[in-house]
Design a protein around this motif. Sequence first.
Motif, short mmCIF file in Angstrom:
data_model
loop_
_atom_site.label_atom_id
_atom_site.label_comp_id
_atom_site.label_asym_id
_atom_site.label_seq_id
_atom_site.Cartn_x
_atom_site.Cartn_y
_atom_site.Cartn_z
N LYS A 174 0.84 -1.20 0.00
CA LYS A 174 0.00 0.00 0.00
C LYS A 174 0.87 1.25 0.00
O LYS A 174 1.94 1.27 0.60
CB LYS A 174 -0.92 0.02 1.23
CG LYS A 174 -1.96 -1.08 1.26
CD LYS A 174 -2.80 -0.98 2.52
CE LYS A 174 -3.82 -2.11 2.59
NZ LYS A 174 -4.63 -2.05 3.82
N THR A 175 0.38 2.27 -0.64
CA THR A 175 1.09 3.55 -0.62
C THR A 175 0.73 4.29 0.66
O THR A 175 -0.25 3.95 1.34
CB THR A 175 0.70 4.42 -1.82
OG1 THR A 175 -0.69 4.78 -1.70
CG2 THR A 175 0.93 3.67 -3.13
N GLU A 176 1.53 5.30 0.97
CA GLU A 176 1.23 6.10 2.17
C GLU A 176 -0.13 6.76 2.05
O GLU A 176 -0.88 6.82 3.03
CB GLU A 176 2.32 7.16 2.37
CG GLU A 176 2.07 8.02 3.60
CD GLU A 176 3.19 9.02 3.87
OE1 GLU A 176 2.91 10.05 4.50
OE2 GLU A 176 4.34 8.76 3.43
N ALA A 177 -0.46 7.22 0.85
CA ALA A 177 -1.76 7.87 0.63
C ALA A 177 -2.91 6.88 0.90
O ALA A 177 -3.94 7.25 1.48
CB ALA A 177 -1.85 8.41 -0.79
N GLN A 178 -2.72 5.65 0.47
CA GLN A 178 -3.76 4.62 0.69
C GLN A 178 -3.92 4.31 2.18
O GLN A 178 -5.03 4.14 2.67
CB GLN A 178 -3.41 3.35 -0.08
CG GLN A 178 -3.57 3.47 -1.59
CD GLN A 178 -3.07 2.24 -2.32
OE1 GLN A 178 -2.07 1.64 -1.94
NE2 GLN A 178 -3.77 1.86 -3.38
N ILE A 179 -2.79 4.23 2.89
CA ILE A 179 -2.84 3.96 4.32
C ILE A 179 -3.56 5.08 5.06
O ILE A 179 -4.43 4.84 5.90
CB ILE A 179 -1.42 3.78 4.89
CG1 ILE A 179 -0.77 2.53 4.31
CG2 ILE A 179 -1.45 3.69 6.41
CD1 ILE A 179 0.69 2.40 4.62
N ARG A 180 -3.21 6.31 4.73
CA ARG A 180 -3.83 7.46 5.39
C ARG A 180 -5.33 7.53 5.08
O ARG A 180 -6.13 7.85 5.96
CB ARG A 180 -3.13 8.75 4.98
CG ARG A 180 -1.75 8.91 5.60
CD ARG A 180 -1.17 10.28 5.31
NE ARG A 180 0.08 10.48 6.02
CZ ARG A 180 0.15 10.88 7.28
NH1 ARG A 180 -0.95 11.12 7.97
NH2 ARG A 180 1.32 11.06 7.87
#
Length: 267
Positions: A174-180
Amino acid sequence: MQKDGANEKYFLGSVKNAIRILKLYSRPKQEYGITEIAHQLDIHKTTVHRLVTKLCSKGFLEQNPHTKRYHLGLSILGLSGLVTTHYEIYRVSLHVLKPLVDELGETAHLAILEDQHIVYLHKIECRHPVSLMSSIGQRNPALKTGVGKVILAYQPQEYIQHVIAKSGPYHCEKTEAQIRAELDQIKKQGYSIAKEEISNGIVSIGAPVKDYTGKVIAGISVVGPLDRIKKMKTGFLVDKIIKAAAEISENLGFYETKQKAASLERN
């Protein structure tokens, strides 16, 4: 290998002696000098001086500038506060989690957040348990568990950034944007669902536990195999888990209506 074994033995010996030094202060006497500590514990003065210096640097001991002796530092109070808090969470959750397990027929956990991991404070097995990567005291990556995500979702943004940065390969898919975005959604809805993220075929549903100030300090989760969880409606499970978490929070002094009223008064 022999060298590594020797290093480990030296390290464990140092830890043991440091604990023995701190335990001296369970006696009525409040201050000790290096020579006294060495005599009381039968440890060489050089070793005592080294350990006391290290304990002072971490705030567990402090030196009295007048007597040159050492007394307990404020870091001890911090540790005792954590122990008290964790014990209280554990105690008040006992009579809530057992009925939840009996009703839902799946295993329940109580966990807290430590750095980028969650640590299980309690686990109640169901009558037909499956193999889970959890036990009391075990650590699992927060971003891979339902209970970890639901606690993390309510933490300050800088802490979330810290966890993402340190979690490394645990969230590489997962990307950081997806996690956030996922954590934002969890906070908005008040629960989390982790499907097959830490174990194949396992689903974890988590809800937050709050202290009297409204701060999320722990979480509970119900975990079970995907096929059994599917047989129960997700909405039904989520509702039961959220209610159980709210009951534990109330036992810790948090009341939703009181918090909302206080918020309206401030605004």
